[in-house]
Scaffold this motif. Structure first.
Motif, PDB file in Angstrom:
ATOM      1  N   LEU A 213      89.508 -14.160  61.615  1.00  0.00           N
ATOM      2  CA  LEU A 213      89.275 -15.336  60.785  1.00  0.00           C
ATOM      3  C   LEU A 213      90.372 -15.514  59.746  1.00  0.00           C
ATOM      4  O   LEU A 213      90.764 -16.644  59.431  1.00  0.00           O
ATOM      5  N   GLN A 214      90.891 -14.412  59.213  1.00  0.00           N
ATOM      6  CA  GLN A 214      91.969 -14.504  58.235  1.00  0.00           C
ATOM      7  C   GLN A 214      93.245 -15.038  58.881  1.00  0.00           C
ATOM      8  O   GLN A 214      93.966 -15.837  58.274  1.00  0.00           O
ATOM      9  N   LYS A 215      93.529 -14.613  60.096  1.00  0.00           N
ATOM     10  CA  LYS A 215      94.719 -15.116  60.794  1.00  0.00           C
ATOM     11  C   LYS A 215      94.621 -16.611  61.045  1.00  0.00           C
ATOM     12  O   LYS A 215      95.619 -17.330  60.996  1.00  0.00           O
ATOM     13  N   LEU A 216      93.423 -17.081  61.311  1.00  0.00           N
ATOM     14  CA  LEU A 216      93.214 -18.494  61.628  1.00  0.00           C
ATOM     15  C   LEU A 216      92.980 -19.339  60.380  1.00  0.00           C
ATOM     16  O   LEU A 216      92.846 -20.558  60.487  1.00  0.00           O
ATOM     17  N   GLY A 217      92.927 -18.711  59.220  1.00  0.00           N
ATOM     18  CA  GLY A 217      92.648 -19.453  58.003  1.00  0.00           C
ATOM     19  C   GLY A 217      91.205 -19.898  57.888  1.00  0.00           C
ATOM     20  O   GLY A 217      90.899 -20.873  57.196  1.00  0.00           O
ATOM     21  N   LEU A 218      90.297 -19.173  58.550  1.00  0.00           N
ATOM     22  CA  LEU A 218      88.871 -19.530  58.569  1.00  0.00           C
ATOM     23  C   LEU A 218      88.018 -18.452  57.915  1.00  0.00           C
ATOM     24  O   LEU A 218      86.865 -18.248  58.289  1.00  0.00           O
ATOM     25  N   GLN A 219      88.566 -17.764  56.914  1.00  0.00           N
ATOM     26  CA  GLN A 219      87.835 -16.674  56.294  1.00  0.00           C
ATOM     27  C   GLN A 219      86.550 -17.134  55.607  1.00  0.00           C
ATOM     28  O   GLN A 219      85.662 -16.315  55.326  1.00  0.00           O
ATOM     29  N   ASN A 220      86.429 -18.434  55.344  1.00  0.00           N
ATOM     30  CA  ASN A 220      85.207 -18.929  54.713  1.00  0.00           C
ATOM     31  C   ASN A 220      83.990 -18.824  55.637  1.00  0.00           C
ATOM     32  O   ASN A 220      82.853 -18.934  55.161  1.00  0.00           O
ATOM     33  N   TYR A 221      84.220 -18.644  56.926  1.00  0.00           N
ATOM     34  CA  TYR A 221      83.113 -18.561  57.880  1.00  0.00           C
ATOM     35  C   TYR A 221      82.718 -17.118  58.186  1.00  0.00           C
ATOM     36  O   TYR A 221      81.963 -16.879  59.124  1.00  0.00           O
ATOM     37  N   GLU A 222      83.233 -16.168  57.412  1.00  0.00           N
ATOM     38  CA  GLU A 222      82.860 -14.768  57.636  1.00  0.00           C
ATOM     39  C   GLU A 222      81.363 -14.565  57.390  1.00  0.00           C
ATOM     40  O   GLU A 222      80.698 -13.809  58.105  1.00  0.00           O
ATOM     41  N   LYS A 223      80.824 -15.262  56.391  1.00  0.00           N
ATOM     42  CA  LYS A 223      79.390 -15.125  56.108  1.00  0.00           C
ATOM     43  C   LYS A 223      78.549 -15.652  57.270  1.00  0.00           C
ATOM     44  O   LYS A 223      77.448 -15.153  57.520  1.00  0.00           O
ATOM     45  N   ASN A 224      79.064 -16.658  57.995  1.00  0.00           N
ATOM     46  CA  ASN A 224      78.330 -17.157  59.160  1.00  0.00           C
ATOM     47  C   ASN A 224      78.244 -16.087  60.237  1.00  0.00           C
ATOM     48  O   ASN A 224      77.207 -15.935  60.899  1.00  0.00           O
ATOM     49  N   PHE A 225      79.319 -15.329  60.432  1.00  0.00           N
ATOM     50  CA  PHE A 225      79.315 -14.249  61.415  1.00  0.00           C
ATOM     51  C   PHE A 225      78.294 -13.186  61.028  1.00  0.00           C
ATOM     52  O   PHE A 225      77.568 -12.663  61.877  1.00  0.00           O
ATOM     53  N   LYS A 226      78.236 -12.857  59.735  1.00  0.00           N
ATOM     54  CA  LYS A 226      77.318 -11.810  59.299  1.00  0.00           C
ATOM     55  C   LYS A 226      75.868 -12.265  59.417  1.00  0.00           C
ATOM     56  O   LYS A 226      74.998 -11.477  59.801  1.00  0.00           O
ATOM     57  N   LYS A 227      75.605 -13.526  59.077  1.00  0.00           N
ATOM     58  CA  LYS A 227      74.236 -14.021  59.187  1.00  0.00           C
ATOM     59  C   LYS A 227      73.761 -14.038  60.638  1.00  0.00           C
ATOM     60  O   LYS A 227      72.594 -13.809  60.920  1.00  0.00           O
ATOM     61  N   GLY A 228      74.672 -14.333  61.556  1.00  0.00           N
ATOM     62  CA  GLY A 228      74.319 -14.358  62.970  1.00  0.00           C
ATOM     63  C   GLY A 228      74.486 -13.024  63.664  1.00  0.00           C
ATOM     64  O   GLY A 228      74.307 -12.944  64.892  1.00  0.00           O
ATOM     65  N   LEU A 229      74.852 -11.955  62.897  1.00  0.00           N
ATOM     66  CA  LEU A 229      75.063 -10.611  63.462  1.00  0.00           C
ATOM     67  C   LEU A 229      76.102 -10.634  64.578  1.00  0.00           C
ATOM     68  O   LEU A 229      75.985  -9.926  65.582  1.00  0.00           O
ATOM     69  N   LEU A 230      77.134 -11.452  64.399  1.00  0.00           N
ATOM     70  CA  LEU A 230      78.226 -11.516  65.377  1.00  0.00           C
ATOM     71  C   LEU A 230      79.234 -10.425  65.029  1.00  0.00           C
ATOM     72  O   LEU A 230      80.265 -10.665  64.407  1.00  0.00           O
ATOM     73  N   THR A 231      78.935  -9.212  65.435  1.00  0.00           N
ATOM     74  CA  THR A 231      79.785  -8.064  65.140  1.00  0.00           C
ATOM     75  C   THR A 231      81.000  -8.052  66.050  1.00  0.00           C
ATOM     76  O   THR A 231      81.170  -8.917  66.920  1.00  0.00           O
ATOM     77  N   ASP A 232      81.853  -7.035  65.845  1.00  0.00           N
ATOM     78  CA  ASP A 232      83.062  -6.929  66.655  1.00  0.00           C
ATOM     79  C   ASP A 232      82.741  -6.753  68.138  1.00  0.00           C
ATOM     80  O   ASP A 232      83.506  -7.182  69.008  1.00  0.00           O
ATOM     81  N   GLN A 233      81.617  -6.121  68.435  1.00  0.00           N
ATOM     82  CA  GLN A 233      81.248  -5.907  69.837  1.00  0.00           C
ATOM     83  C   GLN A 233      80.888  -7.210  70.541  1.00  0.00           C
ATOM     84  O   GLN A 233      80.954  -7.282  71.771  1.00  0.00           O
ATOM     85  N   THR A 234      80.506  -8.216  69.786  1.00  0.00           N
ATOM     86  CA  THR A 234      80.113  -9.486  70.407  1.00  0.00           C
ATOM     87  C   THR A 234      81.277 -10.450  70.577  1.00  0.00           C
ATOM     88  O   THR A 234      81.099 -11.514  71.186  1.00  0.00           O
ATOM     89  N   LEU A 235      82.461 -10.119  70.042  1.00  0.00           N
ATOM     90  CA  LEU A 235      83.585 -11.062  70.098  1.00  0.00           C
ATOM     91  C   LEU A 235      83.954 -11.481  71.523  1.00  0.00           C
ATOM     92  O   LEU A 235      84.161 -12.671  71.783  1.00  0.00           O
ATOM     93  N   PRO A 236      84.047 -10.546  72.486  1.00  0.00           N
ATOM     94  CA  PRO A 236      84.378 -10.998  73.848  1.00  0.00           C
ATOM     95  C   PRO A 236      83.284 -11.855  74.484  1.00  0.00           C
ATOM     96  O   PRO A 236      83.535 -12.523  75.488  1.00  0.00           O
ATOM     97  N   LEU A 237      82.077 -11.823  73.924  1.00  0.00           N
ATOM     98  CA  LEU A 237      80.942 -12.550  74.499  1.00  0.00           C
ATOM     99  C   LEU A 237      80.683 -13.881  73.809  1.00  0.00           C
ATOM    100  O   LEU A 237      79.747 -14.594  74.203  1.00  0.00           O
TER     101      LEU A 237
END
Length: 270
Positions: A213-237
């Protein structure tokens, strides 16, 4: 009967007006500034997604132009707000037969004391070069790191030295010296910012996602990932529907999915 009917009408009108006020208040719950900010972010994410699909030279040209415009605006504003008609540092002319080193220092001070147009030109070159070189280095290396940041700072510092006219009678040596100074400063600043931005121990499950998200300039959506439990293991999915469920707008969704598709490290994440 008519009088009774006439007495009832104001009650109906009052009920109608109160309902309209309530509806207006309900509509007013939406913050116009927040809505506008979301639209701007979505547009910016869409532009980033489009640039990510373009060749390196196209993205570099666009990023350089945008950086130059921003730098020109900043430099012009600084030159305008400076006292004495834009001369932030009133520099007296050097006496005849001045030592070359002293003359070089005078040229450097003179470059920093220019009016709005001079400052706009200098800052446009500096910020445009920095943005363009950073873009190329990120495309080549596949990551935004301290080496790419220092290379961009060196190039922008050297070009700033040349275009501002400081460093005579040896402009090449002074351009190299200025570039090295810019690179050292930028490298130190990058390392310090990285150190203070290290994730907490409880956030280790989101380290890859945070970096993406930092590379893409979308760090403001990090909280959305945490609320949805989108961990690193879910990235390919990740799918469009999954990102939509955590309330990420369409532009950032496209950018995230395209980045995951292009990044082999994310596709192989466990």
């Amino acid at each position: 009967m008519e009088k009774a009917g006439q007495k009832r009408r104001p009650l109906t009108v009052m009920a109608s007006s109160s309902s309209q006020v309530a509806a207006a208040r309900g509509m007013g719950m939406t913050n116009p500034l927040a809505e506008w900010t979301d639209r701007v972010r979505s547009l910016e994410a869409g532009v980033r997604a489009w640039l990510a699909k373009q060749p390196t030279h196209v993205e570099a040209a666009v990023v350089t132009a945008v950086g130059a415009v921003q730098g020109a605006a900043l430099g012009g504003l600084m030159g305008t707000l400076a006292p004495d008609g834009g001369a932030a540092l009133p520099v007296p002319p050097p006496p005849p037969g001045t030592d070359p080193k002293v003359l070089a220092s005078f040229k450097q001070a003179q470059a920093l004391a220019g009016g709005p147009l001079v400052q706009a030109r200098n800052f446009a070159v500096m910020t445009g070069a920095n943005a363009g070189i950073s873009c190329v280095m990120r495309r080549i290396r596949g990551v935004e790191d301290v080496q790419g940041s220092m290379a961009a700072a060196f190039g922008s510092g050297a070009l700033f030295s040349i275009v501002s006219g400081m460093g005579t009678p040896n402009p090449v040596a002074n351009a190299i010296t200025t570039g090295v100074g810019f690179a050292v400063f930028q490298g130190g600043f990058f390392m310090i910012s990285q150190k203070f931005s290290q994730p907490q121990s409880g956030d280790t499950y989101y380290s890859r996602g945070r970096s993406m998200l930092q590379k893409l300039g979308l760090q403001n959506y990090e909280k959305n990932f945490k609320k949805g439990l989108l961990t690193d293991q879910t990235l390919p999915l990740l799918t469009d529907s999954a990102l939509r469920d955590v309330k990420i707008p369409p532009g950032p969704r496209l950018l995230i999915l395209d980045h995951i598709k292009r990044d082999p490290e994310l596709t192989k994440a466990n």
